[in-house]
Design a protein around this motif. Structure first.
Motif, PDB file in Angstrom:
ATOM      1  N   UNK A   1       0.849  -1.189   0.000  1.00 34.89           N
ATOM      2  CA  UNK A   1       0.000   0.000   0.000  1.00 34.89           C
ATOM      3  C   UNK A   1       0.883   1.235   0.000  1.00 34.89           C
ATOM      4  N   UNK A   2       0.431   2.272  -0.665  1.00 34.74           N
ATOM      5  CA  UNK A   2       1.090   3.583  -0.649  1.00 34.74           C
ATOM      6  C   UNK A   2       0.002   4.640  -0.625  1.00 34.74           C
ATOM      7  N   UNK A   3       0.383   5.904  -0.557  1.00 36.92           N
ATOM      8  CA  UNK A   3      -0.630   6.961  -0.559  1.00 36.92           C
ATOM      9  C   UNK A   3      -1.327   7.078  -1.914  1.00 36.92           C
ATOM     10  N   UNK A   4      -0.755   6.476  -2.950  1.00 35.59           N
ATOM     11  CA  UNK A   4      -1.367   6.532  -4.274  1.00 35.59           C
ATOM     12  C   UNK A   4      -2.353   5.399  -4.530  1.00 35.59           C
ATOM     13  N   UNK A   5      -2.084   4.228  -3.929  1.00 40.83           N
ATOM     14  CA  UNK A   5      -2.952   3.094  -4.202  1.00 40.83           C
ATOM     15  C   UNK A   5      -2.525   1.854  -3.452  1.00 40.83           C
TER      16      UNK A   5
ATOM     17  N   UNK B   1      -9.342  10.575   2.438  1.00 42.32           N
ATOM     18  CA  UNK B   1      -9.430  11.615   3.462  1.00 42.32           C
ATOM     19  C   UNK B   1      -8.045  11.868   4.049  1.00 42.32           C
ATOM     20  N   UNK B   2      -7.801  13.081   4.504  1.00 42.61           N
ATOM     21  CA  UNK B   2      -6.483  13.421   5.047  1.00 42.61           C
ATOM     22  C   UNK B   2      -6.030  12.486   6.163  1.00 42.61           C
ATOM     23  N   UNK B   3      -6.938  12.092   7.049  1.00 41.51           N
ATOM     24  CA  UNK B   3      -6.530  11.203   8.144  1.00 41.51           C
ATOM     25  C   UNK B   3      -6.146   9.809   7.649  1.00 41.51           C
ATOM     26  N   UNK B   4      -6.748   9.356   6.541  1.00 41.23           N
ATOM     27  CA  UNK B   4      -6.372   8.072   5.959  1.00 41.23           C
ATOM     28  C   UNK B   4      -5.016   8.182   5.274  1.00 41.23           C
ATOM     29  N   UNK B   5      -4.781   9.305   4.615  1.00 36.68           N
ATOM     30  CA  UNK B   5      -3.471   9.540   3.991  1.00 36.68           C
ATOM     31  C   UNK B   5      -2.381   9.535   5.065  1.00 36.68           C
ATOM     32  N   UNK B   6      -2.642  10.194   6.178  1.00 36.34           N
ATOM     33  CA  UNK B   6      -1.666  10.236   7.272  1.00 36.34           C
ATOM     34  C   UNK B   6      -1.423   8.843   7.847  1.00 36.34           C
ATOM     35  N   UNK B   7      -2.462   8.032   7.958  1.00 36.40           N
ATOM     36  CA  UNK B   7      -2.307   6.672   8.450  1.00 36.40           C
ATOM     37  C   UNK B   7      -1.378   5.874   7.531  1.00 36.40           C
ATOM     38  N   UNK B   8      -1.594   5.973   6.224  1.00 32.58           N
ATOM     39  CA  UNK B   8      -0.740   5.258   5.272  1.00 32.58           C
ATOM     40  C   UNK B   8       0.685   5.784   5.333  1.00 32.58           C
ATOM     41  N   UNK B   9       0.842   7.105   5.438  1.00 32.64           N
ATOM     42  CA  UNK B   9       2.188   7.683   5.540  1.00 32.64           C
ATOM     43  C   UNK B   9       2.915   7.147   6.777  1.00 32.64           C
ATOM     44  N   UNK B  10       2.213   7.025   7.886  1.00 34.26           N
ATOM     45  CA  UNK B  10       2.841   6.476   9.103  1.00 34.26           C
ATOM     46  C   UNK B  10       3.227   5.011   8.907  1.00 34.26           C
ATOM     47  N   UNK B  11       2.389   4.253   8.224  1.00 35.13           N
ATOM     48  CA  UNK B  11       2.673   2.830   7.981  1.00 35.13           C
ATOM     49  C   UNK B  11       3.869   2.633   7.053  1.00 35.13           C
ATOM     50  N   UNK B  12       4.037   3.526   6.100  1.00 31.95           N
ATOM     51  CA  UNK B  12       5.075   3.346   5.102  1.00 31.95           C
ATOM     52  C   UNK B  12       6.387   4.038   5.442  1.00 31.95           C
TER      53      UNK B  12
END
Length: 103
Positions: free
Chosen positions: A31-35, A91-102
């Motif tokens: 998973x990434x912030x793009x897909x 949503x911004x909070x989902x983007x932030x979640x993925x950024x933290x995971x990656x």
């Protein structure tokens, strides 16, 4: 012929759309912030849209995706498919979640 139906019917005209939602169990490969890259025992059509729901510990991600590619896994014999999908809206909070995971 005598009509036996108890409920009235509506014949769909050109331009009317009906969606048939279905659930598909997938494994998230990456998973990434793009897909996201998914693996499933069933293929889906490129261009198909759906709602992706994931849970990471106590946090969840719910977002719309659009399928960009589908291919059999490298072995091909296991009946599995790799499904690439991009996030349609996130949503911004989902983007932030993925950024933290990656990170």
């Amino acid at each position: 012929m005598e009509e036996r139906r108890r409920a009235p019917r509506h014949v769909l005209q050109y331009g009317e759309f009906v969606g048939l939602p279905f659930s598909l169990t997938v494994q998230v490969m990456d998973i990434s912030v793009a897909g996201v890259l998914l693996q499933s025992s069933r293929p889906v059509n490129v261009g198909a849209r759906g709602a992706l729901r994931l849970t990471f510990g106590d946090q969840s991600l719910n977002t719309d995706v659009a399928v960009t590619r589908v291919s059999p896994t490298s072995t091909g014999a296991d009946g599995q498919y790799r499904i690439g999908a991009k996030f349609v809206s996130i949503r911004p909070e989902h983007r932030q979640l993925i950024e933290r995971l990656t990170s």
